[in-house]
Design a protein around this motif. Structure first.
Motif, mmCIF file in Angstrom:
data_model
loop_
_atom_site.group_PDB
_atom_site.id
_atom_site.type_symbol
_atom_site.label_atom_id
_atom_site.label_comp_id
_atom_site.label_asym_id
_atom_site.label_seq_id
_atom_site.Cartn_x
_atom_site.Cartn_y
_atom_site.Cartn_z
ATOM 1 N N THR A 10 32.638 -8.044 -17.584
ATOM 2 C CA THR A 10 33.371 -7.737 -18.585
ATOM 3 C C THR A 10 32.418 -8.100 -19.960
ATOM 4 O O THR A 10 31.737 -9.241 -20.342
ATOM 5 C CB THR A 10 34.597 -8.726 -18.813
ATOM 6 O OG1 THR A 10 35.229 -8.325 -17.572
ATOM 7 C CG2 THR A 10 35.362 -8.219 -19.825
ATOM 8 N N PRO A 11 32.391 -7.150 -21.057
ATOM 9 C CA PRO A 11 31.541 -7.374 -22.220
ATOM 10 C C PRO A 11 32.199 -8.696 -22.660
ATOM 11 O O PRO A 11 33.218 -8.951 -22.910
ATOM 12 C CB PRO A 11 31.572 -6.158 -23.032
ATOM 13 C CG PRO A 11 32.149 -5.132 -22.167
ATOM 14 C CD PRO A 11 32.780 -5.926 -20.900
ATOM 15 N N LEU A 12 31.184 -9.373 -23.137
ATOM 16 C CA LEU A 12 31.474 -10.719 -24.135
ATOM 17 C C LEU A 12 31.845 -10.404 -25.527
ATOM 18 O O LEU A 12 32.295 -11.305 -26.237
ATOM 19 C CB LEU A 12 30.317 -11.829 -23.790
ATOM 20 C CG LEU A 12 30.198 -12.035 -22.289
ATOM 21 C CD1 LEU A 12 29.154 -13.165 -22.016
ATOM 22 C CD2 LEU A 12 31.369 -12.810 -21.682
ATOM 23 N N LEU A 13 31.231 -9.254 -25.870
ATOM 24 C CA LEU A 13 31.432 -8.825 -27.502
ATOM 25 C C LEU A 13 32.524 -7.947 -27.438
ATOM 26 O O LEU A 13 32.277 -7.072 -26.796
ATOM 27 C CB LEU A 13 30.083 -8.336 -28.007
ATOM 28 C CG LEU A 13 28.838 -9.227 -27.901
ATOM 29 C CD1 LEU A 13 27.700 -8.683 -28.234
ATOM 30 C CD2 LEU A 13 29.077 -10.628 -28.591
ATOM 31 N N LYS A 14 33.540 -8.037 -28.201
ATOM 32 C CA LYS A 14 34.503 -7.181 -28.302
ATOM 33 C C LYS A 14 34.391 -6.065 -29.272
ATOM 34 O O LYS A 14 34.636 -4.804 -28.829
ATOM 35 C CB LYS A 14 35.730 -8.167 -28.804
ATOM 36 C CG LYS A 14 37.046 -7.291 -29.071
ATOM 37 C CD LYS A 14 38.218 -8.109 -29.684
ATOM 38 C CE LYS A 14 39.472 -7.622 -29.542
ATOM 39 N NZ LYS A 14 40.384 -8.387 -30.079
ATOM 40 N N LYS A 15 33.925 -6.255 -30.550
ATOM 41 C CA LYS A 15 33.841 -5.179 -31.369
ATOM 42 C C LYS A 15 32.779 -5.499 -32.645
ATOM 43 O O LYS A 15 32.690 -6.679 -32.832
ATOM 44 C CB LYS A 15 34.983 -4.257 -31.945
ATOM 45 C CG LYS A 15 35.642 -5.232 -32.822
ATOM 46 C CD LYS A 15 37.228 -4.516 -33.262
ATOM 47 C CE LYS A 15 37.772 -5.529 -34.245
ATOM 48 N NZ LYS A 15 39.180 -5.037 -34.822
ATOM 49 N N HIS A 17 33.049 -6.272 -36.335
ATOM 50 C CA HIS A 17 34.179 -6.430 -37.259
ATOM 51 C C HIS A 17 33.681 -6.158 -38.700
ATOM 52 O O HIS A 17 34.481 -5.382 -39.430
ATOM 53 C CB HIS A 17 34.492 -7.984 -37.351
ATOM 54 C CG HIS A 17 35.358 -8.356 -38.323
ATOM 55 N ND1 HIS A 17 36.736 -7.955 -38.337
ATOM 56 C CD2 HIS A 17 35.292 -9.161 -39.515
ATOM 57 C CE1 HIS A 17 37.403 -8.305 -39.164
ATOM 58 N NE2 HIS A 17 36.611 -9.008 -39.835
ATOM 59 N N GLU A 55 38.107 -1.685 -41.873
ATOM 60 C CA GLU A 55 36.828 -2.259 -41.770
ATOM 61 C C GLU A 55 36.163 -2.477 -42.968
ATOM 62 O O GLU A 55 36.228 -1.984 -43.891
ATOM 63 C CB GLU A 55 35.952 -1.515 -40.836
ATOM 64 C CG GLU A 55 36.258 -1.299 -39.325
ATOM 65 C CD GLU A 55 37.185 -0.255 -39.054
ATOM 66 O OE1 GLU A 55 37.509 0.489 -40.293
ATOM 67 O OE2 GLU A 55 37.453 0.126 -38.179
#
Length: 137
Positions: A10-15, A17, A55
């Motif tokens: 699972t990617p540890l980085l979400k998006k 920001h 954003e």
């Protein structure tokens, strides 16, 4: 000491920001982003500009001339000046015409088939950006 799993699935980085953009003059750049791109200032000093979906773009005045642009042979031919960020838009023709009306340095719109329509432009500080419209929606 706790053991760290080596095969993370699972990617540890979400998006992403927010993004930090080097500019030559904070006030001139904030005015340009407002006037040319229609972005709103989050703070009165213009150091934070807000995109359509909320954003943030942080405009940071640099002490030397610097952009996030770089050159590569891996994208569009040899020694291609690469952009560091792609903006998604709903109406690429409108964005393009607006940039043209403000005499912004830009490349022609390119139809990349199922990858959509795209073009690049440079802001007042020489930062190169990519604009993309998903025509498959």
């Amino acid at each position: 000491m706790e053991k760290v799993q080596s095969n993370v699935r699972t990617p540890l980085l979400k998006k992403v920001h927010c993004n930090y953009i080097p500019v030559k003059s904070l006030e001139e750049s904030a005015e340009w982003y407002e006037k040319v791109l229609g972005l709103k200032r989050f703070k009165d000093d213009g150091s934070i500009m807000v995109l359509g979906e909320g954003e943030w773009l942080f405009l940071l005045e640099t002490k030397n001339e610097f952009t996030p642009n770089f050159f590569t042979d891996q994208w569009d031919g040899e020694n291609y000046e690469m952009f560091s960020m792609t903006f998604e838009v709903d109406d690429i023709q409108l964005v393009y015409q607006n940039l043209q009306a403000h005499n912004v340095e830009l490349e022609p719109i390119f139809d990349d088939g199922p990858c959509g329509l795209k073009f690049t432009f440079k802001d007042i500080s020489g930062n190169k950006f990519h604009v993309w419209e998903d025509i498959e929606r």
